[in-house]
Design a protein around this motif. Structure first.
Motif, PDB file in Angstrom:
ATOM      1  N   VAL A 235      85.880  33.216  54.789  1.00  0.00           N
ATOM      2  CA  VAL A 235      86.171  33.143  56.225  1.00  0.00           C
ATOM      3  C   VAL A 235      86.953  34.376  56.671  1.00  0.00           C
ATOM      4  O   VAL A 235      86.630  35.010  57.679  1.00  0.00           O
ATOM      5  N   ARG A 236      87.970  34.737  55.900  1.00  0.00           N
ATOM      6  CA  ARG A 236      88.763  35.917  56.253  1.00  0.00           C
ATOM      7  C   ARG A 236      87.924  37.191  56.160  1.00  0.00           C
ATOM      8  O   ARG A 236      88.071  38.116  56.962  1.00  0.00           O
ATOM      9  N   LEU A 237      87.056  37.258  55.147  1.00  0.00           N
ATOM     10  CA  LEU A 237      86.200  38.433  55.001  1.00  0.00           C
ATOM     11  C   LEU A 237      85.293  38.611  56.218  1.00  0.00           C
ATOM     12  O   LEU A 237      85.191  39.708  56.774  1.00  0.00           O
ATOM     13  N   THR A 238      84.624  37.538  56.618  1.00  0.00           N
ATOM     14  CA  THR A 238      83.682  37.652  57.732  1.00  0.00           C
ATOM     15  C   THR A 238      84.397  37.896  59.060  1.00  0.00           C
ATOM     16  O   THR A 238      83.950  38.717  59.869  1.00  0.00           O
ATOM     17  N   ARG A 239      85.520  37.217  59.278  1.00  0.00           N
ATOM     18  CA  ARG A 239      86.273  37.433  60.520  1.00  0.00           C
ATOM     19  C   ARG A 239      86.771  38.870  60.610  1.00  0.00           C
ATOM     20  O   ARG A 239      86.666  39.520  61.651  1.00  0.00           O
ATOM     21  N   GLY A 240      87.328  39.351  59.498  1.00  0.00           N
ATOM     22  CA  GLY A 240      87.832  40.713  59.485  1.00  0.00           C
ATOM     23  C   GLY A 240      86.725  41.726  59.695  1.00  0.00           C
ATOM     24  O   GLY A 240      86.878  42.686  60.460  1.00  0.00           O
ATOM     25  N   PHE A 241      85.590  41.513  59.039  1.00  0.00           N
ATOM     26  CA  PHE A 241      84.469  42.441  59.166  1.00  0.00           C
ATOM     27  C   PHE A 241      83.952  42.471  60.603  1.00  0.00           C
ATOM     28  O   PHE A 241      83.664  43.543  61.148  1.00  0.00           O
ATOM     29  N   GLU A 249      75.988  47.366  63.472  1.00  0.00           N
ATOM     30  CA  GLU A 249      76.468  47.522  62.095  1.00  0.00           C
ATOM     31  C   GLU A 249      76.222  46.253  61.286  1.00  0.00           C
ATOM     32  O   GLU A 249      75.836  46.312  60.125  1.00  0.00           O
ATOM     33  N   ARG A 250      76.451  45.114  61.924  1.00  0.00           N
ATOM     34  CA  ARG A 250      76.264  43.850  61.213  1.00  0.00           C
ATOM     35  C   ARG A 250      74.796  43.602  60.886  1.00  0.00           C
ATOM     36  O   ARG A 250      74.468  43.070  59.825  1.00  0.00           O
ATOM     37  N   LYS A 251      73.915  43.985  61.783  1.00  0.00           N
ATOM     38  CA  LYS A 251      72.481  43.851  61.514  1.00  0.00           C
ATOM     39  C   LYS A 251      72.086  44.709  60.310  1.00  0.00           C
ATOM     40  O   LYS A 251      71.360  44.253  59.414  1.00  0.00           O
TER      41      LYS A 251
END
Length: 304
Positions: A235-241, A249-251
Motif C-alpha cells: 500500500v505504501r509503495l503504490t501510494r508513494g509511487f 509513467e504509470r502506464k
C-alpha cells in the motif's frame, strides 16, 4: 542467519549504553535512531520495541543482562561477524585515527571470543563519542519517515553514506525509483524467488524508464531484491509511487512489470494477478492493464 531476537538484543544493548550517564537528550535520541537503522532487517514492529527502550533510562542491571543475552546469543561464526560488523558501523570514527579504530575492534573481537563482560567497558566510550558527534551534526527526523515509508531509499542512501558515496540521481527522482524497484521486486517475488534474469530485467527497466546509470540501477535492483524477502508494504509503495508519477509513467511502468514477470520462463497467473492489483492501486482504467498484459506473447502467459 542471526535470529530476530539476537538482532533486537544487540540494538537494545546499544540503547542501554546510550543511557549510561542517565540522560538521553533529544538530539542524542535522533542520532541513536540513525545508528540503529544500520541493524539488519529491522521491521516496523521491531522498531516499536526499540523505541520503548529509548523512553526510560536503562539501569546497570538491565545493561548487564542485555550484554549477557548478546554474548550468549552468539551461536556461530556468522553471528560473531554480524556483531563485529554492526559494532564497527555503530562506533565508526571519521577516519582520522585508523590505529585507534583497529585497536578497538581487536578488543571487541577478543571480548566476543572470550564471552568477556569487558565488552561493555570497551564499547561505552567510543559509542558515546559517536553518538555525541552525530547529535552535534543534527540528525534528521525525516530519516525515520524514510525508514517507514520508503525503506529501499533509506537503505540505499544509508549504504552509500557508509561508503562515502552519493547518488547521481536527484533526491526526488531517487525516491520515486526506489518505490518503483520495490514494486518490481514484489512482482518478481511472487514465487518466493528473484532469479538473476528477473534482477537484470529490473535493472534494465530502471535504466530505460528513468535513465538510471547502470551501476546505480544494479545496486537499487539488488537492494530491493534483498529487502522484499523480509517484506514490503504494498500500500505504501503504490501510494508513494502514485504521488511521484504521472498517469503516462504509470502506464509505461505496468508494461515494465510484465517484462519482469516474463523474464524467467513464462508469466504465471499469480504474477498477472499481482500486477492487476498494482494497476488497480494506480487508479488506472482496467483497459490499461489489458494493454500492458498484451505486450507479453499469448503463449508466454498460458493464453490468459
Amino acid at each position: 542467519m542471526a535470529t530476530r531476537d539476537f538482532i533486537l538484543d544487540l540494538g537494545k544493548l546499544m540503547i542501554g549504553i546510550a543511557w549510561i550517564d542517565g540522560r538521553l537528550e533529544q538530539e542524542e535520541v535522533n542520532a541513536l535512531k540513525e545508528l540503529l537503522f544500520l541493524l539488519p532487517d529491522i521491521s516496523g514492529e521491531d522498531w516499536m520495541q526499540l523505541e520503548l527502550y529509548m523512553t526510560h533510562a536503562v539501569s546497570d542491571a538491565e545493561r548487564q543482562n542485555l550484554l549477557d543475552r548478546v554474548l550468549s546469543g552468539i551461536r556461530s561464526s556468522r553471528d560473531k561477524q554480524l556483531v563485529l560488523e554492526t559494532l564497527e558501523k555503530l562506533v565508526a570514527g571519521d577516519g582520522s585515527n585508523r590505529a585507534n579504530e583497529s585497536a578497538f575492534l581487536e578488543h571487541i573481537r577478543q571480548d566476543i571470543e572470550g564471552r568477556s563482560t569487558g565488552l561493555l567497558g570497551h564499547l561505552t566510550a567510543p559509542f558515546r563519542q559517536t553518538l555525541k558527534r552525530k547529535a552535534g551534526q543534527g540528525s534528521r527526523e525525516d530519516r525515520i519517515e524514510d525508514f517507514i515509508k520508503n525503506t529501499i531509499y533509506f537503505q540505499l542512501t544509508s549504504e552509500l553514506q557508509q561508503q562515502g558515496r552519493t547518488l547521481s540521481i536527484p533526491e526526488t527522482e531517487a525516491r520515486k525509483i526506489c518505490l518503483a524497484a520495490g514494486l518490481m521486486a514484489h512482482v518478481a517475488w511472487v514465487d518466493n524467488e528473484v532469479c538473476h534474469r528477473e534482477r537484470e530485467a529490473m535493472g534494465l527497466g530502471l535504466r530505460q524508464l528513468w535513465n538510471v546509470p547502470e551501476d546505480e540501477a544494479e545496486l537499487i535492483a539488488e537492494m530491493s531484491r534483498a529487502r522484499i524477502m523480509h517484506g514490503l508494504d504494498l500500500v505504501r509503495l503504490t501510494r508513494g509511487f502514485c504521488h511521484y508519477t504521472s498517469i503516462e509513467e504509470r502506464k509505461a511502468f505496468l508494461r515494465c512489470l510484465f517484462a519482469i514477470a516474463n523474464a524467467a520462463e513464462n508469466t504465471s497467473h499469480a504474477e498477472i494477478e499481482a500486477i492487476r492489483q498494482i494497476a488497480k492501486s494506480f487508479e488506472l482504467p482496467h483497459q490499461e492493464f489489458i494493454k500492458a498484459k498484451l505486450t507479453i506473447p499469448r503463449q508466454d502467459r498460458g493464453g490468459l
